[in-house]
Design a protein around this motif. Structure first.
Motif, PDB file in Angstrom:
ATOM      1  N   LYS A 115    -101.732  28.800 -28.279  1.00 17.43           N
ATOM      2  CA  LYS A 115    -100.571  29.658 -28.493  1.00 17.43           C
ATOM      3  C   LYS A 115     -99.331  28.802 -28.733  1.00 17.43           C
ATOM      4  N   ALA A 116     -98.665  29.067 -29.853  1.00 16.04           N
ATOM      5  CA  ALA A 116     -97.475  28.297 -30.223  1.00 16.04           C
ATOM      6  C   ALA A 116     -96.736  29.046 -31.320  1.00 16.04           C
ATOM      7  N   PRO A 117     -95.434  28.877 -31.414  1.00 10.08           N
ATOM      8  CA  PRO A 117     -94.686  29.581 -32.454  1.00 10.08           C
ATOM      9  C   PRO A 117     -94.852  28.932 -33.819  1.00 10.08           C
ATOM     10  N   VAL A 118     -94.789  29.756 -34.855  1.00  9.24           N
ATOM     11  CA  VAL A 118     -94.585  29.260 -36.210  1.00  9.24           C
ATOM     12  C   VAL A 118     -93.081  29.049 -36.332  1.00  9.24           C
ATOM     13  N   SER A 119     -92.680  27.846 -36.732  1.00 12.41           N
ATOM     14  CA  SER A 119     -91.269  27.465 -36.614  1.00 12.41           C
ATOM     15  C   SER A 119     -90.671  27.003 -37.938  1.00 12.41           C
ATOM     16  N   LEU A 120     -89.369  27.231 -38.055  1.00 12.90           N
ATOM     17  CA  LEU A 120     -88.592  26.821 -39.219  1.00 12.90           C
ATOM     18  C   LEU A 120     -87.770  25.590 -38.867  1.00 12.90           C
ATOM     19  N   GLN A 121     -87.858  24.555 -39.719  1.00 17.24           N
ATOM     20  CA  GLN A 121     -87.010  23.375 -39.583  1.00 17.24           C
ATOM     21  C   GLN A 121     -86.015  23.383 -40.736  1.00 17.24           C
ATOM     22  N   ARG A 122     -84.745  23.469 -40.377  1.00 15.65           N
ATOM     23  CA  ARG A 122     -83.695  23.508 -41.393  1.00 15.65           C
ATOM     24  C   ARG A 122     -82.447  22.823 -40.846  1.00 15.65           C
ATOM     25  N   ASP A 123     -81.888  21.911 -41.624  1.00 16.10           N
ATOM     26  CA  ASP A 123     -80.680  21.186 -41.228  1.00 16.10           C
ATOM     27  C   ASP A 123     -80.848  20.505 -39.868  1.00 16.10           C
ATOM     28  N   GLY A 124     -82.038  19.996 -39.618  1.00 13.08           N
ATOM     29  CA  GLY A 124     -82.283  19.281 -38.380  1.00 13.08           C
ATOM     30  C   GLY A 124     -82.476  20.151 -37.163  1.00 13.08           C
ATOM     31  N   LYS A 125     -82.494  21.466 -37.343  1.00 10.58           N
ATOM     32  CA  LYS A 125     -82.657  22.406 -36.233  1.00 10.58           C
ATOM     33  C   LYS A 125     -83.981  23.145 -36.364  1.00 10.58           C
ATOM     34  N   ILE A 126     -84.696  23.289 -35.262  1.00  4.63           N
ATOM     35  CA  ILE A 126     -85.973  23.994 -35.255  1.00  4.63           C
ATOM     36  C   ILE A 126     -85.789  25.386 -34.659  1.00  4.63           C
ATOM     37  N   THR A 127     -86.201  26.409 -35.416  1.00  5.63           N
ATOM     38  CA  THR A 127     -86.066  27.800 -34.982  1.00  5.63           C
ATOM     39  C   THR A 127     -87.433  28.471 -34.960  1.00  5.63           C
ATOM     40  N   PRO A 128     -87.904  28.928 -33.794  1.00  7.76           N
ATOM     41  CA  PRO A 128     -89.171  29.677 -33.750  1.00  7.76           C
ATOM     42  C   PRO A 128     -89.020  31.002 -34.494  1.00  7.76           C
ATOM     43  N   LEU A 129     -90.015  31.349 -35.311  1.00  7.58           N
ATOM     44  CA  LEU A 129     -89.977  32.590 -36.077  1.00  7.58           C
ATOM     45  C   LEU A 129     -90.812  33.685 -35.427  1.00  7.58           C
ATOM     46  N   PHE A 130     -92.050  33.367 -35.075  1.00  3.65           N
ATOM     47  CA  PHE A 130     -92.926  34.329 -34.409  1.00  3.65           C
ATOM     48  C   PHE A 130     -94.052  33.573 -33.725  1.00  3.65           C
ATOM     49  N   GLU A 131     -94.686  34.240 -32.755  1.00  2.93           N
ATOM     50  CA  GLU A 131     -95.762  33.627 -31.995  1.00  2.93           C
ATOM     51  C   GLU A 131     -97.108  33.826 -32.685  1.00  2.93           C
ATOM     52  N   GLY A 132     -97.959  32.833 -32.558  1.00  4.98           N
ATOM     53  CA  GLY A 132     -99.307  32.926 -33.070  1.00  4.98           C
ATOM     54  C   GLY A 132    -100.238  32.155 -32.160  1.00  4.98           C
ATOM     55  N   GLU A 133    -101.510  32.218 -32.463  1.00  9.16           N
ATOM     56  CA  GLU A 133    -102.496  31.428 -31.707  1.00  9.16           C
ATOM     57  C   GLU A 133    -103.420  30.733 -32.691  1.00  9.16           C
ATOM     58  N   SER A 134    -103.401  29.414 -32.641  1.00  7.09           N
ATOM     59  CA  SER A 134    -104.222  28.588 -33.543  1.00  7.09           C
ATOM     60  C   SER A 134    -103.907  28.901 -35.000  1.00  7.09           C
ATOM     61  N   VAL A 135    -102.625  28.953 -35.333  1.00  5.30           N
ATOM     62  CA  VAL A 135    -102.211  29.215 -36.712  1.00  5.30           C
ATOM     63  C   VAL A 135    -102.413  27.950 -37.544  1.00  5.30           C
ATOM     64  N   GLN A 136    -103.062  28.113 -38.690  1.00 13.57           N
ATOM     65  CA  GLN A 136    -103.269  26.969 -39.576  1.00 13.57           C
ATOM     66  C   GLN A 136    -102.566  27.189 -40.909  1.00 13.57           C
TER      67      GLN A 136
END
Length: 301
Positions: A115-136
């Motif tokens: 379990k871990a978030p799918v995350s956005l990296q922009r301008d050096g900042k990481i923002t979680p978008l939504f939760e998933g499990e074993s997302v590839q």
């Protein structure tokens, strides 16, 4: 006399067993070290080495390359290799970072290690978008971000709306679904690794098989040449291409756990070979012309 014969029989048995063991070890060693072979006319070379468990690749506008290192238990990271060959870790503390996809002004990454978030990296900042499990696998079309989970019997194919932030589950109950890509006719394709199939997402929920008879298909990519498929096998894995006529061609053979393939922006391709901790560069013949291809022309094999 009987005792002598028994001892001789034991020696023969032990010798035969040792020979079998040595032969088996030699065979596996041969598989592990046999050089990668490219199809006729194409050239393959090693671009980067010592990239532990290289998985996803994302070329950047400045000539650098982002590589996810698919290590578990918080040891995974995303590495930036500059055009000059310098290496900088841009995100660390991850568990099997796997998928990466470009978005406006940044990029999104997933983690396959539970379990871990799918995350956005922009301008050096990481923002979680939504939760998933074993997302590839990930795919971004500007309006939606698609993500697929590599789980057994309970994986999901999800769609995240960039405008509203709403997350919809398009499919559930999936098994070993890893790769995800969209082709020129708009169809979204995904792999079923254990079944050796590639399916197309359909409005009626039937999801027809586009390709079958594969060995552990994982990452997918569509471009003008057709549908590229890497096979996540430990030994003698392949990189395949299904062309405009639906013909299947082995572009690279004797790979070890190949992962993502991406265009290099210069007519060639980059392939992460996670089993050998490196990134390969694949180049076509200089005179080869590229024909347009529609995935509708892809046929079952």
């Amino acid at each position: 006399m009987l005792q002598v014969l028994r001892k001789r029989g034991v020696r023969i048995t032990l010798g035969a067993t040792a020979a079998v063991v040595v032969s088996a070890l030699g065979f596996f060693a041969w598989q592990g070290f046999y050089p990668v072979q490219a199809t006729t006319g194409w050239q393959v070379s090693v671009l980067h080495t010592s990239v532990a468990k290289a998985a996803s690749l994302l070329p950047q506008a400045d000539g650098s390359l982002l590589v996810s290192r698919e290590l578990d238990d918080g040891r995974g990271s995303i590495l930036k290799i500059t055009a000059q060959g310098d290496r900088v870790v841009v995100v660390d503390g991850l568990s099997k970072p796997d998928g990466m996809v470009a978005v406006e002004g940044g990029w999104v990454f997933s983690q396959e290690g539970g379990k871990a978030p799918v995350s956005l990296q922009r301008d050096g900042k990481i923002t979680p978008l939504f939760e998933g499990e074993s997302v590839q696998g990930l795919w971004n079309d500007g309006d939606y971000l698609y993500a697929i989970e590599d789980r057994r019997d309970n994986g999901r194919l999800m769609r995240y709306d960039w405008h509203s932030g709403q997350l919809d589950v398009l499919r559930s109950g999936l098994t070993e679904t890893e790769g995800l890509t969209r082709c020129h006719d708009g169809r979204l394709l995904y792999t079923q690794k254990g079944e050796g199939k590639v399916r197309a997402l359909s409005d009626d929920g039937n999801d027809p098989v586009v390709v079958q008879g594969l060995r552990n298909p994982t990452f997918l990519m569509c471009d003008q040449r057709g549908l590229w498929i890497s096979e996540d096998s430990t030994h003698r894995a392949r990189l395949l291409l299904i062309d405009a006529q639906g013909q299947r061609q082995t572009m690279l053979s004797f790979l070890k756990a190949p992962q993502a393939i991406v265009a290099d922006g210069k007519g060639g391709y980059l392939l992460a070979e996670g089993g050998r901790n490196r990134v390969l560069h694949l180049m076509p013949p200089a005179e080869q012309k590229v024909a347009k291809v529609s995935p509708k022309q892809l046929t079952d094999d």
